[in-house]
Design a protein around this motif. Structure first.
Motif, PDB file in Angstrom:
ATOM      1  N   GLN A  31       0.853  -1.188   0.000  1.00 21.62           N
ATOM      2  CA  GLN A  31       0.000   0.000   0.000  1.00 21.62           C
ATOM      3  C   GLN A  31       0.892   1.242   0.000  1.00 21.62           C
ATOM      4  OE1 GLN A  31      -3.602   0.090   2.480  1.00 21.62           O
ATOM      5  NE2 GLN A  31      -2.793   1.961   3.363  1.00 21.62           N
ATOM      6  N   PRO A  32       0.675   2.171  -0.925  1.00 22.55           N
ATOM      7  CA  PRO A  32       1.593   3.307  -1.074  1.00 22.55           C
ATOM      8  C   PRO A  32       1.326   4.497  -0.150  1.00 22.55           C
ATOM      9  CG  PRO A  32       0.000   3.326  -2.842  1.00 22.55           C
ATOM     10  CD  PRO A  32      -0.280   2.080  -2.025  1.00 22.55           C
ATOM     11  N   TRP A  33       0.585   4.297   0.911  1.00 25.79           N
ATOM     12  CA  TRP A  33       0.403   5.357   1.900  1.00 25.79           C
ATOM     13  C   TRP A  33       0.308   4.700   3.270  1.00 25.79           C
ATOM     14  CZ3 TRP A  33      -3.643   3.812  -1.221  1.00 25.79           C
ATOM     15  CH2 TRP A  33      -4.802   3.370  -0.586  1.00 25.79           C
ATOM     16  N   SER A  34       0.603   5.486   4.283  1.00 27.04           N
ATOM     17  CA  SER A  34       0.541   5.006   5.662  1.00 27.04           C
ATOM     18  C   SER A  34      -0.903   4.999   6.146  1.00 27.04           C
ATOM     19  CB  SER A  34       1.386   5.921   6.548  1.00 27.04           C
ATOM     20  OG  SER A  34       1.122   5.659   7.910  1.00 27.04           O
ATOM     21  N   PHE A  35      -1.241   4.003   6.957  1.00 24.80           N
ATOM     22  CA  PHE A  35      -2.593   3.954   7.528  1.00 24.80           C
ATOM     23  C   PHE A  35      -2.901   5.230   8.302  1.00 24.80           C
ATOM     24  CE2 PHE A  35       0.030   2.627  11.015  1.00 24.80           C
ATOM     25  CZ  PHE A  35      -0.617   3.105  12.148  1.00 24.80           C
ATOM     26  N   SER A  36      -1.881   5.898   8.816  1.00 21.52           N
ATOM     27  CA  SER A  36      -2.091   7.121   9.594  1.00 21.52           C
ATOM     28  C   SER A  36      -2.485   8.304   8.707  1.00 21.52           C
ATOM     29  CB  SER A  36      -0.832   7.476  10.394  1.00 21.52           C
ATOM     30  OG  SER A  36       0.228   7.817   9.528  1.00 21.52           O
ATOM     31  N   LYS A  37      -2.451   8.117   7.390  1.00 17.99           N
ATOM     32  CA  LYS A  37      -2.831   9.185   6.454  1.00 17.99           C
ATOM     33  C   LYS A  37      -4.219   8.963   5.862  1.00 17.99           C
ATOM     34  CE  LYS A  37       1.174  11.145   6.919  1.00 17.99           C
ATOM     35  NZ  LYS A  37       1.322  12.126   7.965  1.00 17.99           N
ATOM     36  N   ASP A  38      -4.948   7.931   6.341  1.00 20.23           N
ATOM     37  CA  ASP A  38      -6.337   7.741   5.921  1.00 20.23           C
ATOM     38  C   ASP A  38      -7.164   8.894   6.468  1.00 20.23           C
ATOM     39  OD1 ASP A  38      -6.213   5.350   4.424  1.00 20.23           O
ATOM     40  OD2 ASP A  38      -6.245   4.139   6.233  1.00 20.23           O
ATOM     41  N   THR A  39      -7.966   9.497   5.604  1.00 16.56           N
ATOM     42  CA  THR A  39      -8.720  10.692   5.963  1.00 16.56           C
ATOM     43  C   THR A  39     -10.175  10.497   5.535  1.00 16.56           C
ATOM     44  OG1 THR A  39      -6.673  11.889   5.501  1.00 16.56           O
ATOM     45  CG2 THR A  39      -8.637  13.206   5.791  1.00 16.56           C
ATOM     46  N   CYS A  40     -11.117  11.046   6.323  1.00 20.80           N
ATOM     47  CA  CYS A  40     -12.531  10.727   6.155  1.00 20.80           C
ATOM     48  C   CYS A  40     -13.366  11.863   5.569  1.00 20.80           C
ATOM     49  CB  CYS A  40     -13.107  10.299   7.505  1.00 20.80           C
ATOM     50  SG  CYS A  40     -14.828   9.792   7.390  1.00 20.80           S
TER      51      CYS A  40
END
Length: 189
Positions: free
Chosen positions: A129-138
């Motif tokens: 996955q090319p992004w960190s889970f901490s960068k998931d935004t809602c």
């Protein structure tokens, strides 16, 4: 905008759970402070490939798809459909090329839908996955904040494009998230 890049994603799927079989991915880089749009990505996916990699097909969602427009249902027979793994590899390349060394905030509709389905698919295909889970935004949180501010661009902004086309939906979501963002931060400019 700071050094981070913002990517709005939308997926179309054959279910509602994080393990749903993907039908398509749409994404657009955008600047929520200005509403400007940049590079975009769209790829239809073979349903059988999504199922092969563990994607679930939900009967009630399939029945819902049968009631959608011909243009929306065309995702099932799009001649450009590819395997899930290939699409995720291409999506990953797209993000890396467009974002470079920047952090990428990936916006999706709800903590259990777009981003979760994508994360599950990356995991099942062994594509990083090319992004960190901490960068998931809602997106849904932004809509709630906008309504608290007295605006509702999700429902009031004129719609462009086809409903349930992943790229058209991503662009529309980026437009209304940007309007809410600008209202939230207007006092600080």
């Amino acid at each position: 905008m700071d050094s981070a890049k913002h990517l709005m994603v939308d997926v179309e799927a054959a279910g509602k759970n994080p393990s749903a079989a993907l039908l398509s991915i749409g994404a657009v880089f955008f600047d929520p402070a200005t509403g400007g749009m940049d590079e975009s990505f769209y790829a239809p996916i073979k349903l059988s490939s999504s199922q092969y990699y563990g994607g679930d097909i939900d009967a009630s969602t399939v029945e819902w798809w049968m009631q959608q427009s011909d243009a929306a249902r065309a995702v099932f027979s799009d001649e450009n459909r590819s395997s899930l793994k290939y699409v995720l590899e291409e999506f990953s390349k797209f993000i890396k090329v467009c974002a470079g060394d920047h952090d990428v905030y990936v916006w999706g509709n709800g903590p259990a839908y777009d981003n979760a389905i994508l994360s599950h698919a990356f995991h099942k295909t062994w594509v990083k996955q090319p992004w960190s889970f901490s960068k998931d935004t809602c997106v849904r949180t932004m809509v709630m904040l906008g309504r608290e501010l007295g605006i509702d661009p999700k429902n009031e902004l004129p719609r462009e494009g086809e409903h349930h086309n992943a790229l058209d939906d991503a662009i529309h979501q980026a437009r209304y998230v940007s309007l809410i963002w600008q209202k939230l931060f207007a006092v600080h400019q």
